[in-house]
Design an enzyme around this catalytic site. Structure first.
Site, PDB file in Angstrom:
ATOM      1  N   ARG A  58       0.842  -1.209   0.000  1.00  0.00           N
ATOM      2  CA  ARG A  58       0.000   0.000   0.000  1.00  0.00           C
ATOM      3  C   ARG A  58       0.877   1.259   0.000  1.00  0.00           C
ATOM      4  O   ARG A  58       0.575   2.236  -0.687  1.00  0.00           O
ATOM      5  CB  ARG A  58      -0.918  -0.015   1.223  1.00  0.00           C
ATOM      6  CG  ARG A  58      -1.900   1.127   1.216  1.00  0.00           C
ATOM      7  CD  ARG A  58      -2.951   0.962   2.280  1.00  0.00           C
ATOM      8  NE  ARG A  58      -2.386   1.062   3.622  1.00  0.00           N
ATOM      9  CZ  ARG A  58      -3.066   0.805   4.738  1.00  0.00           C
ATOM     10  NH1 ARG A  58      -4.331   0.423   4.665  1.00  0.00           N
ATOM     11  NH2 ARG A  58      -2.502   0.920   5.915  1.00  0.00           N
TER      12      ARG A  58
ATOM     13  N   ARG B 172       8.654  27.873  -1.599  1.00  0.00           N
ATOM     14  CA  ARG B 172       7.302  27.309  -1.612  1.00  0.00           C
ATOM     15  C   ARG B 172       6.708  27.390  -3.016  1.00  0.00           C
ATOM     16  O   ARG B 172       6.313  28.464  -3.465  1.00  0.00           O
ATOM     17  CB  ARG B 172       6.417  28.067  -0.623  1.00  0.00           C
ATOM     18  CG  ARG B 172       5.014  27.500  -0.506  1.00  0.00           C
ATOM     19  CD  ARG B 172       4.145  28.369   0.394  1.00  0.00           C
ATOM     20  NE  ARG B 172       2.825  27.793   0.564  1.00  0.00           N
ATOM     21  CZ  ARG B 172       1.840  27.911  -0.334  1.00  0.00           C
ATOM     22  NH1 ARG B 172       2.015  28.597  -1.435  1.00  0.00           N
ATOM     23  NH2 ARG B 172       0.672  27.357  -0.102  1.00  0.00           N
TER      24      ARG B 172
ATOM     25  N   HIS C  80       4.017  25.095  -5.688  1.00  0.00           N
ATOM     26  CA  HIS C  80       3.150  23.922  -5.744  1.00  0.00           C
ATOM     27  C   HIS C  80       3.829  22.783  -6.493  1.00  0.00           C
ATOM     28  O   HIS C  80       3.749  21.634  -6.100  1.00  0.00           O
ATOM     29  CB  HIS C  80       1.815  24.272  -6.424  1.00  0.00           C
ATOM     30  CG  HIS C  80       0.900  25.034  -5.533  1.00  0.00           C
ATOM     31  ND1 HIS C  80       0.939  26.403  -5.439  1.00  0.00           N
ATOM     32  CD2 HIS C  80      -0.059  24.633  -4.672  1.00  0.00           C
ATOM     33  CE1 HIS C  80       0.032  26.803  -4.561  1.00  0.00           C
ATOM     34  NE2 HIS C  80      -0.590  25.757  -4.080  1.00  0.00           N
TER      35      HIS C  80
ATOM     36  N   LYS D 287      -2.919   6.651   0.857  1.00  0.00           N
ATOM     37  CA  LYS D 287      -2.927   6.963   2.294  1.00  0.00           C
ATOM     38  C   LYS D 287      -2.086   8.219   2.508  1.00  0.00           C
ATOM     39  O   LYS D 287      -0.922   8.155   2.919  1.00  0.00           O
ATOM     40  CB  LYS D 287      -2.404   5.757   3.100  1.00  0.00           C
ATOM     41  CG  LYS D 287      -2.790   5.811   4.579  1.00  0.00           C
ATOM     42  CD  LYS D 287      -2.591   4.452   5.207  1.00  0.00           C
ATOM     43  CE  LYS D 287      -2.708   4.468   6.718  1.00  0.00           C
ATOM     44  NZ  LYS D 287      -4.029   4.794   7.243  1.00  0.00           N
TER      45      LYS D 287
ATOM     46  N   GLU E 215     -16.615   4.556   3.948  1.00  0.00           N
ATOM     47  CA  GLU E 215     -15.832   4.121   5.113  1.00  0.00           C
ATOM     48  C   GLU E 215     -16.003   5.130   6.237  1.00  0.00           C
ATOM     49  O   GLU E 215     -16.701   6.129   6.070  1.00  0.00           O
ATOM     50  CB  GLU E 215     -14.345   3.894   4.773  1.00  0.00           C
ATOM     51  CG  GLU E 215     -13.725   4.879   3.851  1.00  0.00           C
ATOM     52  CD  GLU E 215     -12.304   4.530   3.404  1.00  0.00           C
ATOM     53  OE1 GLU E 215     -11.714   3.529   3.831  1.00  0.00           O
ATOM     54  OE2 GLU E 215     -11.778   5.324   2.619  1.00  0.00           O
TER      55      GLU E 215
HETATM   56  C1  LIG Z   1      -9.847   6.038   5.693  1.00  0.00           C
HETATM   57  C2  LIG Z   1      -9.353   4.739   6.226  1.00  0.00           C
HETATM   58  N1  LIG Z   1      -9.931   3.604   5.814  1.00  0.00           N
HETATM   59  C3  LIG Z   1      -9.529   2.398   6.267  1.00  0.00           C
HETATM   60  C4  LIG Z   1      -8.494   2.286   7.188  1.00  0.00           C
HETATM   61  C5  LIG Z   1      -8.079   0.931   7.693  1.00  0.00           C
HETATM   62  O1  LIG Z   1      -6.805   0.601   7.272  1.00  0.00           O
HETATM   63  P1  LIG Z   1      -5.913  -0.421   8.112  1.00  0.00           P
HETATM   64  O2  LIG Z   1      -6.744  -1.635   8.326  1.00  0.00           O
HETATM   65  O3  LIG Z   1      -4.748  -0.671   7.227  1.00  0.00           O
HETATM   66  O4  LIG Z   1      -5.560   0.259   9.395  1.00  0.00           O
HETATM   67  C6  LIG Z   1      -7.857   3.454   7.638  1.00  0.00           C
HETATM   68  C7  LIG Z   1      -6.759   3.362   8.599  1.00  0.00           C
HETATM   69  O5  LIG Z   1      -6.210   4.326   9.039  1.00  0.00           O
HETATM   70  C8  LIG Z   1      -8.289   4.704   7.145  1.00  0.00           C
HETATM   71  O6  LIG Z   1      -7.699   5.839   7.542  1.00  0.00           O
END
Ligand SMILES: Cc1ncc(COP(=O)(O)O)c(C=O)c1O
Length: 283
Positions: free
Chosen positions: A50, A102, A104, A149, A181
């Site tokens: 990831r 700075r 972008h 992430k 989520e």
């Molecule tokens: C938006 C979001 N979805 C799902 C997850 C779950 O991910 P993980 O199981 O890898 O912690 C996280 C974890 O921080 C998150 O921030």
């Protein structure tokens, strides 16, 4: 606490990050949170895959040998904090580094990424896991790259704060009439005996806990469908739960003031939490 910063292990108060760091200025960075139980990282390959995807998404290039060293750094950091016999989480953040000007657009390739890591004791939310928690529904106003992430977490921060101010533990975020989520976990529901969760796409993060749960579900031969949970279906669910490194497998027993199922953590939730603990060596 000893932290890792750009190749050095330092006391936390000596770890200095430039105000020019693009993580600070733009939120131009990515992160991971990994569980390290008794010195052993849980599903590190998933985290690394990831992480590579997040870095690719931001066009943030790290030398392969730097990336390859990251798993070992986790365990080293835990050991340096004397947490090798404990249940811990390691936070890793990589930004595009401290650029003198700075802009972008990306700085020159001479600007090295910033790599920071810290380790903390994991404190399980035993009472919440046993009783379940409540949630509110909030619109998912995030961008369209939720699979990365990144440290840009403002929509998540605002949603969680909104939940808190409403007296709820978390927020079930929805987009186009379906739940995506929570601000920090993937959502599952059991509807008509079938476990449902949002399919992998750019609208959700591929949780490492979600990956683990999908394996446990397959191993148990339980019916499962990666198909989004409609807002109009939620109260037909016998169980709703969320999954993440920090919340493990947490039952949501009330949403918008109304109970889910019988208002208590259900059998699928409890079984998957037990499977997760067993896989981490915590059973
Ligand atoms: C938006 C979001 N979805 C799902 C997850 C779950 O991910 P993980 O199981 O890898 O912690 C996280 C974890 O921080 C998150 O921030």
């Amino acid at each position: 606490m000893i932290v890792y910063l750009n190749g050095q292990y330092l006391p936390e108060n000596e770890a200095l990050i430039s105000p020019n760091d693009r993580g600070f200025v733009f939120g131009d960075g990515v992160y991971e949170v990994t569980r390290v139980v008794r010195g052993k990282s849980f599903r590190m390959d998933d985290h690394m895959e990831r992480l590579r995807g997040s870095l690719r998404g931001l066009h943030l290039h790290l030398p392969p040998e730097t990336l390859a060293a990251i798993p070992a750094l986790h365990e080293e950091l835990v050991a340096r904090n004397n947490l090798q016999d404990s249940d811990t989480t390691v936070y890793l953040q990589i930004t595009r580094g401290a650029a003198p000007v700075r802009t972008h657009f990306f700085p020159s390739s001479e600007v090295a990424p910033t790599i920071f890591m810290s380790a903390s004791l994991f404190v399980p939310a035993r009472e919440s896991l046993r009783r379940g928690v409540n949630a509110i529904s909030v619109p998912d106003v995030r961008w369209q790259r939720c699979n990365l992430k990144t440290v840009n977490l403002l929509p998540n921060v605002l949603a969680r704060q909104q939940a808190r101010e409403a007296g709820a533990d978390t927020a079930l975020m929805h987009r186009d009439g379906v739940y995506t989520e929570t601000p920090n976990a993937n959502i599952f529901a059991v509807i008509d005996g079938v476990i449902r969760t949002y399919p992998l796409s750019n609208y959700i993060l591929q949780g490492v806990t979600r990956n683990a749960l999908m394996e446990f579900i397959a191993a148990r031969g339980l019916p499962v469908r990666e198909f989004a949970i409609g807002m109009d279906e939620l109260f037909a669910a016998s169980e709703v739960f969320v999954a993440s490194t920090m919340s493990e497998v947490q039952a949501i027993t009330e949403v918008d003031g109304k109970p889910i199922g019988d208002g208590r953590p259900g059998p699928v939730t409890r079984m998957l939490l037990a499977d997760l603990h067993a896989a981490m060596g915590l059973a």
